[in-house]
Design a protein around this motif. Structure first.
Motif, short mmCIF file in Angstrom:
data_model
loop_
_atom_site.label_atom_id
_atom_site.label_comp_id
_atom_site.label_asym_id
_atom_site.label_seq_id
_atom_site.Cartn_x
_atom_site.Cartn_y
_atom_site.Cartn_z
N GLN A 99 94.68 -3.91 1.41
CA GLN A 99 93.50 -4.76 1.30
C GLN A 99 92.27 -4.15 1.94
O GLN A 99 91.36 -4.85 2.40
CB GLN A 99 93.78 -6.14 1.91
N GLY A 100 92.23 -2.82 2.00
CA GLY A 100 91.05 -2.14 2.52
C GLY A 100 90.87 -2.23 4.02
O GLY A 100 89.78 -1.93 4.53
N LYS A 101 91.92 -2.61 4.75
CA LYS A 101 91.82 -2.73 6.20
C LYS A 101 91.79 -1.35 6.85
O LYS A 101 92.64 -0.52 6.57
CB LYS A 101 92.99 -3.56 6.75
N ARG A 102 90.81 -1.15 7.70
CA ARG A 102 90.66 0.16 8.34
C ARG A 102 91.34 0.21 9.70
O ARG A 102 91.21 -0.73 10.51
CB ARG A 102 89.17 0.50 8.49
N GLY A 103 91.99 1.31 9.96
CA GLY A 103 92.63 1.51 11.25
C GLY A 103 91.66 2.06 12.27
O GLY A 103 90.46 2.22 12.01
N GLN A 104 92.19 2.40 13.42
CA GLN A 104 91.36 2.89 14.53
C GLN A 104 91.24 4.40 14.52
O GLN A 104 90.26 4.95 15.03
CB GLN A 104 91.98 2.42 15.86
N ARG A 105 92.24 5.07 13.90
CA ARG A 105 92.28 6.54 13.98
C ARG A 105 92.64 7.15 12.63
O ARG A 105 92.95 6.44 11.68
CB ARG A 105 93.31 6.96 15.05
N SER A 106 92.63 8.46 12.61
CA SER A 106 92.95 9.19 11.38
C SER A 106 94.46 9.38 11.25
O SER A 106 95.21 9.18 12.21
CB SER A 106 92.27 10.56 11.39
N ALA A 107 94.89 9.76 10.07
CA ALA A 107 96.32 10.02 9.83
C ALA A 107 96.62 11.47 10.16
O ALA A 107 96.10 12.38 9.51
CB ALA A 107 96.66 9.73 8.37
N PRO A 108 97.45 11.74 11.16
CA PRO A 108 97.77 13.12 11.51
C PRO A 108 98.67 13.77 10.47
O PRO A 108 99.41 13.09 9.75
CB PRO A 108 98.49 13.00 12.86
N THR A 109 98.60 15.08 10.37
CA THR A 109 99.46 15.82 9.45
C THR A 109 100.93 15.63 9.81
O THR A 109 101.28 15.38 10.97
CB THR A 109 99.12 17.31 9.47
N LEU A 110 101.79 15.76 8.80
CA LEU A 110 103.24 15.67 9.02
C LEU A 110 103.93 17.04 8.97
O LEU A 110 105.14 17.11 9.17
CB LEU A 110 103.87 14.75 7.97
N TRP A 111 103.18 18.08 8.70
CA TRP A 111 103.81 19.40 8.66
C TRP A 111 104.43 19.72 10.03
O TRP A 111 103.79 19.55 11.08
CB TRP A 111 102.78 20.47 8.31
N ASN A 112 105.65 20.20 10.01
CA ASN A 112 106.36 20.68 11.20
C ASN A 112 106.63 19.60 12.25
O ASN A 112 106.82 19.92 13.43
CB ASN A 112 105.62 21.86 11.84
N VAL A 113 106.70 18.34 11.83
CA VAL A 113 107.01 17.29 12.82
C VAL A 113 108.45 17.40 13.33
O VAL A 113 108.80 16.77 14.34
CB VAL A 113 106.79 15.87 12.23
#
Length: 392
Positions: free
Chosen positions: A110-124
């Motif tokens: 529903q277009g709700k914005r979070g507080q931070r960006s989505a970090p990459t998942l490479w090499n988790v």
């Protein structure tokens, strides 16, 4: 009933979980996938803090079955995991954007914005702390966060289990991947998602080929940039340690918030530690050219701007009303314009998508994978418009 059963059988036959491990993994005698990399032959960690090239990787997770990993891949791209069936895990972690989303602050249902960006998942697979503020210690614990966050996927444990257990295809696939479990359990959902994320390995960039002895893999300018990056003047490699280009620690560096946003306390809340106010995880620089904008909330638009931040002086961007305990590596290297550009050129050598997984054409729920991948940018635009009109 016969017609319905025929339709289900036909649809179910489209989904057969893989019996093979993903690339870079070998199947062991117990039927588990084990990671194999060139770095496993290196044992020295003495030079890691100053940017040594032939250093060992830290401990990692593996040991999932091919079926569990493949089930996790289907779940990752299936919007069925969200409350309204509109967004998937891949909506915020898009493969072509370095498993990030290209937004400073991610957008959920529903277009709700979070507080931070989505970090990459490479090499988790090599990490032992997750989220920007380090609040999760395992991938399974991390998975529950977005699933049940009201501003991300907005689901509830009860609704998620009900939806999945009413889907006969998923019931069958979970039985294949977890034969000792009756029905679909939350723990199995978390484990499958963790198994897929562990398979996201990026260790075959041009930098890696250089590190393994192929010195013509980098240009002279890129080598010069690497030397600045590793130097005791710039000190980039002391936190962004090769081979992962992160030390997986929390650091307070005094990054300014964007557009007058309130100051983000970061890891202070996670660890109840005043000294970590404004602290965030040191991100990996792997595939960094694909994951703009940068920092915890898209604070900087470009890599050049990000590198320049470190040479503008210790604490230069800390708000006047904040007293932060800045990391001791943050100082005043006084890099020249040319040195900044050389570092940026070197960071371009860390791109490697050779093992990027296949995006499924279809998912068991029948929902659109493509729409879920595109919905976030659309919702973000609509949300901006509502904000401008004073509706939020």
């Amino acid at each position: 009933m016969l017609v319905l059963m025929t339709v289900f059988t036909s649809h179910a036959s489209e989904f057969v979980l893989s019996e093979r491990c993903p690339p870079s993994f070998d199947l062991d005698e117990q039927g588990k996938c084990r990671l194999v990399t060139r770095y496993q032959w290196y044992t020295s960690v003495q030079d890691r803090g100053v940017g040594g090239t032939r250093t060992a990787l830290p401990a990692h997770r593996d040991g999932f079955t091919p079926a569990q990993i493949d089930l996790g891949r289907l779940l990752f791209f299936d919007p069925i995991l969200s409350k309204d069936g509109s967004v998937s895990c891949a909506s915020c972690h898009q493969p072509e954007k370095g498993f990030s989303d290209g937004l400073g602050k991610s957008v959920g249902i529903q277009g709700k914005r979070g507080q931070r960006s989505a970090p990459t998942l490479w090499n988790v697979a090599f990490l032992d702390r997750f989220f920007w503020d380090g609040r999760a210690n395992t991938l399974e614990e991390q998975a529950a966060g977005p699933l049940f966050s009201p501003v991300e996927m907005g689901n509830s444990p009860a609704q998620l289990l009900s939806t999945l257990n009413q889907d006969p295809i998923y019931v069958s696939l979970f039985k294949q991947a977890f034969p000792d479990t009756d029905g679909i359990a939350l723990e199995s959902v978390y484990q499958a998602l963790a198994g897929f994320q562990v398979s996201l390995i990026s260790l075959n960039s041009r930098y890696d080929r250089y590190a393994h002895g192929h010195h013509n893999a980098l240009t002279q300018r890129e080598i010069a940039g690497m030397n600045v990056f590793r130097s005791f003047v710039a000190r980039c490699a002391e936190c962004h340690q090769p081979p992962l280009f992160t030390n997986n620690q929390i650091a307070v560096i005094g990054v300014p918030e964007k557009n007058g946003d309130p100051f983000d306390a970061g890891a202070e809340a996670t660890f109840n530690a005043k000294k970590l106010r404004g602290g965030f995880k040191v991100p990996t620089l792997r595939n960094i050219t694909l994951t703009e904008p940068y920092m915890h909330a898209g604070n900087f638009e470009s890599l050049e701007e990000s590198v320049e931040f470190y040479t503008k002086g210790r604490g230069h961007a800390v708000p006047e009303n904040e007293t932060l305990q800045l990391h001791w590596h943050i100082w005043e290297p006084n890099l020249t314009r040319e040195e900044v550009l050389l570092i940026v050129e070197f960071l371009g050598t860390l791109t490697d998508e050779s093992l990027i997984p296949a995006i499924p054409d279809k998912v068991p729920s029948g929902r659109s994978v493509t729409q879920a991948l595109q919905v976030q940018s659309t919702l973000f635009t609509d949300s901006q418009a509502r904000t401008a009109q004073g509706e939020e």
